[in-house]
Design an enzyme around this catalytic site. Structure first.
Site, short mmCIF file in Angstrom:
data_model
loop_
_atom_site.label_atom_id
_atom_site.label_comp_id
_atom_site.label_asym_id
_atom_site.label_seq_id
_atom_site.Cartn_x
_atom_site.Cartn_y
_atom_site.Cartn_z
N GLY A 46 0.85 -1.19 0.00
CA GLY A 46 0.00 0.00 0.00
C GLY A 46 0.88 1.23 0.00
N GLN A 51 3.17 9.87 1.50
CA GLN A 51 4.44 9.14 1.58
C GLN A 51 5.37 9.45 0.41
OE1 GLN A 51 2.43 5.12 2.33
NE2 GLN A 51 4.33 5.00 3.50
N CYS A 93 5.74 -0.09 7.57
CA CYS A 93 5.38 1.05 6.73
C CYS A 93 6.61 1.47 5.95
CB CYS A 93 4.89 2.19 7.63
SG CYS A 93 4.41 3.66 6.71
N LEU A 94 6.44 1.74 4.65
CA LEU A 94 7.58 2.17 3.83
C LEU A 94 8.23 3.43 4.38
CD1 LEU A 94 6.21 1.60 0.20
CD2 LEU A 94 7.87 0.19 1.43
N HIS A 135 -4.74 1.12 7.52
CA HIS A 135 -3.40 1.72 7.53
C HIS A 135 -3.31 2.89 6.54
CE1 HIS A 135 1.16 1.17 7.86
NE2 HIS A 135 1.04 1.98 6.82
N GLU A 136 -3.82 2.68 5.31
CA GLU A 136 -3.69 3.74 4.29
C GLU A 136 -4.63 4.91 4.57
OE1 GLU A 136 -1.10 3.57 2.56
OE2 GLU A 136 -0.74 1.45 2.96
N HIS A 139 -3.05 7.12 7.06
CA HIS A 139 -2.02 7.98 6.46
C HIS A 139 -2.63 9.28 5.95
CE1 HIS A 139 1.93 6.15 6.28
NE2 HIS A 139 1.47 5.01 5.81
NI NI Z 1 2.39 3.13 5.76
#
Ligand code: NI
Length: 171
Positions: A46, A51, A93-94, A135-136, A139
């Protein structure tokens, strides 16, 4: 185009993103292609626009890692409308590379969002996709998964990240 990933510490990750008001434009189509390309390049399931430094309510998900085209999900201006049950599992998470923590989330999640054409849709998911929806969407409201772990674990993680920042290994 593959965008670099913005890391924890950048304020863009901790503020609410702006709603999208224009749909089906060449720019939006191109941006979504770039988001998928960036997500696959960085091996995420995702990716949310903040991000990559773009504070807009846009996220992409593919829990199949590019294996199944039908698993691609585009979320524009998403809202979580229903959460049922519980699941606990490891999340990463990236934007916080090198860390993973156990996070409690809902198991069955219904999301309402717009697609690239601006049409509203609802989708209900369970397990990993439900986790990705939560999660997304978090964000896009400036919330990172570490807000769902204990303060003790979060502080420890932040101290480790500060060390990496001082050593120049984080940016
Ligand atoms: Ni993330």
């Amino acid at each position: 185009m593959v965008y670099p990933i913005v890391k924890f510490g950048d304020p863009v990750l901790e503020r609410e993103a702006e709603e999208v008001t224009e749909f089906d434009t060449p720019d939006l189509h191109k941006f979504l292609d770039d988001m998928f390309e960036s997500m696959y390049a960085h091996k995420g399931v995702g990716l949310a626009a903040p991000q990559i430094g773009i504070s807009r309510k846009i996220a992409v998900i593919d829990v199949s890692n590019g294996e199944k085209p039908e698993d691609k999900v585009v979320l524009i201006n998403p809202m979580i409308v229903k959460v049922d049950g519980k699941q606990e599992g490891e999340e990463g998470c990236l934007s916080i590379p090198g860390f993973r923590e156990q996070v409690k989330r809902g198991r069955n999640v219904t999301i309402r969002a717009r697609n690239v054409r601006g049409e509203v849709f609802e989708q209900t998911a369970e397990d990993l996709l439900a986790r990705a929806f939560l999660h997304e969407t978090d964000h896009l409201y400036g919330k990172l998964y570490i807000t769902h772990i204990s303060a003790l674990k979060r502080d420890l993680m932040k101290r480790k990240i500060k060390k990496l920042q001082r050593a120049g290994d984080w940016s």
